[in-house]
Design an enzyme around this catalytic site. Structure first.
Site, PDB file in Angstrom:
ATOM      1  N   GLY A  57      -2.868 -22.899  49.957  1.00  0.00           N
ATOM      2  CA  GLY A  57      -4.086 -23.699  49.983  1.00  0.00           C
ATOM      3  C   GLY A  57      -5.268 -23.062  49.283  1.00  0.00           C
ATOM      4  N   HIS A  58      -5.107 -21.858  48.741  1.00  0.00           N
ATOM      5  CA  HIS A  58      -6.253 -21.125  48.142  1.00  0.00           C
ATOM      6  C   HIS A  58      -5.866 -20.570  46.784  1.00  0.00           C
ATOM      7  CE1 HIS A  58      -9.591 -18.174  47.885  1.00  0.00           C
ATOM      8  NE2 HIS A  58     -10.187 -18.960  48.763  1.00  0.00           N
ATOM      9  N   PHE A  59      -5.806 -21.156  45.813  1.00  0.00           N
ATOM     10  CA  PHE A  59      -5.861 -22.582  45.530  1.00  0.00           C
ATOM     11  C   PHE A  59      -4.563 -22.915  44.812  1.00  0.00           C
ATOM     12  CE2 PHE A  59     -10.189 -20.969  45.611  1.00  0.00           C
ATOM     13  CZ  PHE A  59     -10.805 -21.841  46.486  1.00  0.00           C
ATOM     14  N   LEU A  64      -5.950 -17.632  44.174  1.00  0.00           N
ATOM     15  CA  LEU A  64      -6.838 -16.470  44.252  1.00  0.00           C
ATOM     16  C   LEU A  64      -6.722 -15.887  45.653  1.00  0.00           C
ATOM     17  CD1 LEU A  64     -10.108 -17.958  42.684  1.00  0.00           C
ATOM     18  CD2 LEU A  64      -8.451 -16.464  41.556  1.00  0.00           C
TER      19      LEU A  64
END
Length: 152
Positions: A57-59, A64
């Protein structure tokens, strides 16, 4: 030859780290310690891989490493220093604060974080302060001061 043997003795494997820190998957963020002076300083490695859950989810389009996890990895290296101090009471030392943390470059899957921490102070045998720095390819990516507190 003698220098190599003495430096190998100062390294800590992932199994040894698991004996010092309470963190487990997916929150164990130190793979090995490559330099260890108990109660003074430590240099550790965190291999950043795409398989880590935060990258879902990041990203997804541009993964990152979250800055808070870089700071947490520095805190875990600081915890390795603090937990090896012979005169401190046994117990759980927890991350208690941060000062002057700056993020300088992004950290991405495939990077190898080299985390260097040095003990700055211990007060009343229950509060510690550590200076932490994280590098990728010799470039500083994050630095700051981290505080620890003994939980009763």
């Amino acid at each position: 030859m003698e220098k190599k043997l003495s430096s190998e003795k100062n390294q800590l494997s992932s199994e040894h780290i698991l004996g010092l820190l309470p963190h487990r998957y997916p929150f164990a963020l130190v793979d090995k310690v490559i330099e260890n002076i108990p109660g003074e300083r430590a240099v550790a490695v965190k291999n950043v891989t795409l398989n880590e859950p935060q990258f879902q989810g990041h990203f997804p389009e541009r993964p990152l490493m979250p800055g808070v996890l870089i700071v947490e990895s520095m805190a875990q290296v600081g915890g390795i220093i603090v937990t090896q101090m012979p005169d401190l009471p046994k117990g759980l030392f927890v991350f208690a604060g941060i000062n002057n943390v700056k993020f300088r470059k992004p950290v991405v899957p495939g990077d190898q974080l080299i985390i260097s921490c040095e003990l700055l102070s211990i007060k009343r045998q229950r509060f510690g302060k550590v200076k932490g720095e994280a590098y990728v390819d010799g470039n500083l990516v994050c630095a700051g001061e981290l505080m620890f507190s003994l939980v009763d």
